[in-house]
Scaffold this active site. Sequence first.
Site, short mmCIF file in Angstrom:
data_model
loop_
_atom_site.label_atom_id
_atom_site.label_comp_id
_atom_site.label_asym_id
_atom_site.label_seq_id
_atom_site.Cartn_x
_atom_site.Cartn_y
_atom_site.Cartn_z
N ARG A 182 -6.20 48.28 29.82
CA ARG A 182 -5.78 49.39 28.95
C ARG A 182 -5.39 50.54 29.89
O ARG A 182 -6.20 51.02 30.67
CB ARG A 182 -6.90 49.82 28.02
CG ARG A 182 -6.62 51.15 27.34
CD ARG A 182 -7.57 51.46 26.22
NE ARG A 182 -7.26 50.65 25.05
CZ ARG A 182 -7.69 50.93 23.81
NH1 ARG A 182 -8.46 51.97 23.60
NH2 ARG A 182 -7.38 50.15 22.81
N HIS A 227 0.74 48.08 21.75
CA HIS A 227 -0.66 47.68 21.52
C HIS A 227 -0.63 46.28 20.86
O HIS A 227 -1.00 46.14 19.69
CB HIS A 227 -1.34 48.71 20.62
CG HIS A 227 -2.84 48.64 20.63
ND1 HIS A 227 -3.55 47.73 21.39
CD2 HIS A 227 -3.78 49.40 19.96
CE1 HIS A 227 -4.84 47.92 21.18
NE2 HIS A 227 -5.01 48.91 20.34
N GLN A 256 -3.70 44.62 19.01
CA GLN A 256 -4.01 45.25 17.73
C GLN A 256 -3.11 44.72 16.63
O GLN A 256 -3.58 44.39 15.53
CB GLN A 256 -3.83 46.77 17.85
CG GLN A 256 -4.04 47.51 16.55
CD GLN A 256 -5.50 47.53 16.12
OE1 GLN A 256 -6.36 47.97 16.87
NE2 GLN A 256 -5.79 47.09 14.90
N ASP A 293 -1.44 55.96 11.93
CA ASP A 293 -2.21 56.09 13.18
C ASP A 293 -2.29 57.58 13.50
O ASP A 293 -1.56 58.39 12.90
CB ASP A 293 -1.48 55.31 14.30
CG ASP A 293 -2.26 55.24 15.61
OD1 ASP A 293 -3.47 55.56 15.60
OD2 ASP A 293 -1.66 54.88 16.63
N CYS A 349 -5.41 51.41 12.80
CA CYS A 349 -6.04 50.72 13.94
C CYS A 349 -7.35 51.37 14.36
O CYS A 349 -8.16 50.74 15.02
CB CYS A 349 -5.07 50.65 15.12
SG CYS A 349 -4.60 52.27 15.77
N ARG A 391 -10.02 42.13 15.30
CA ARG A 391 -9.76 42.28 16.74
C ARG A 391 -10.54 41.21 17.51
O ARG A 391 -10.03 40.61 18.46
CB ARG A 391 -10.22 43.67 17.23
CG ARG A 391 -9.48 44.86 16.67
CD ARG A 391 -8.03 44.89 17.09
NE ARG A 391 -7.82 44.85 18.52
CZ ARG A 391 -7.92 45.86 19.37
NH1 ARG A 391 -8.24 47.06 18.93
NH2 ARG A 391 -7.69 45.71 20.67
N1 NVA Z 1 -1.86 55.30 19.17
C1 NVA Z 1 -3.28 55.36 19.51
C2 NVA Z 1 -3.92 54.03 19.26
C3 NVA Z 1 -5.39 54.00 19.56
C4 NVA Z 1 -5.98 52.64 19.37
C5 NVA Z 1 -3.43 55.76 20.97
O1 NVA Z 1 -2.68 55.27 21.81
O2 NVA Z 1 -4.32 56.58 21.26
N1 CP Z 2 -7.83 50.25 17.78
C1 CP Z 2 -8.32 50.33 19.02
O1 CP Z 2 -7.71 49.87 20.00
O2 CP Z 2 -9.55 50.93 19.09
P1 CP Z 2 -10.26 51.42 20.41
O3 CP Z 2 -9.42 52.52 21.00
O4 CP Z 2 -11.60 51.89 19.96
O5 CP Z 2 -10.35 50.27 21.38
#
Ligand code: NVA
Ligand code: CP
Length: 304
Positions: free
Chosen positions: A103, A130, A133, A222, A262, A290
Amino acid sequence: MTRHFLALHDFNEIELYGMLALARDLKEKQKQGIPHRLLDGKTVALIFEKSSTRTRVSFEVGIFQLGGHGLFMPSTTSQMGRGEPIRDTARCMARYCDGIMIRTYGQEIVEEFARFSDVPVINGLTDAFHPCQIMADLLTVIEHKRTWEGLKFAWVGDGNNMANTWIEAAAILGFELSLACPQGFEPDAKVMAWAHSRAPGLISLTTDPKVAVAGADVINTDVWASMGRESEQKEREKIFVGYCVDDALLDLAQADCIVLHCLPAHRGEEISDSVIEGKHSAVWDQAENRLHVQKAIMTSLIIR
Ligand code: NVA
Ligand code: CP
């Protein structure tokens, strides 16, 4: 050849469907207590340059259920966080591990990692995509709606990593997707262009959430400011007024629509408390999925 999971556009419909079918099978086994130690003796490293709850926990628990070992590596405590080149980290880690999830920020970071890794690399979220997800989201749609065929999907909010990945999913799997994003916060133009050429007429973009949600079967939203954009939060709160998935907006959708998020969610911003807690919300199934989907992705890539 090593296969990575960096973005959905590297996979076709049959491959994605195969992973979802495996996820359903593994979910069933887990529910029935049937052992499925498909990664017995294998180690998957989990590199995090951003925060996580669901991704970290679902990967770690999933690897454990598959009989393997999940190695949590926050980049702040590794040499990567001190600037060791990605390619050096990738080549070394590939000699110890059987798979690597990352990540991070730029998509180019996971691509560079994958170029130098002899073991599968999985995108656990970048600024661009993502994909893990959206696979969980698709499994949730199958469970609630049986299929995505003939359904209308809506996206309300920021044209972010989630929106980009939904666009790729719609183009590959062939479902209608209508996105409502404020001007200046549209999804990636290259992703849109790719999707339009692959699946003409399926994906539309508006600034009006009502247009996107009208008659929709699956509604997604989101946060307005993704990780790395926190300094823009206050400014975005003003720009995104009217982009809240609330009961009034839901009235325009199909009576049996489902709502996905998500998570983490900001209640009262992109989604109302009554919607996320209400009868249309599928977010807890989505979060659970997930786990099942990640197990399928890891197994498909590592055991080939
Ligand atoms: N769009 C959000 C998704 C978090 C799972 C981010 O990138 O923070
Ligand atoms: N949806 C998601 O990726 O959650 P986290 O940021 O908690 O991993």
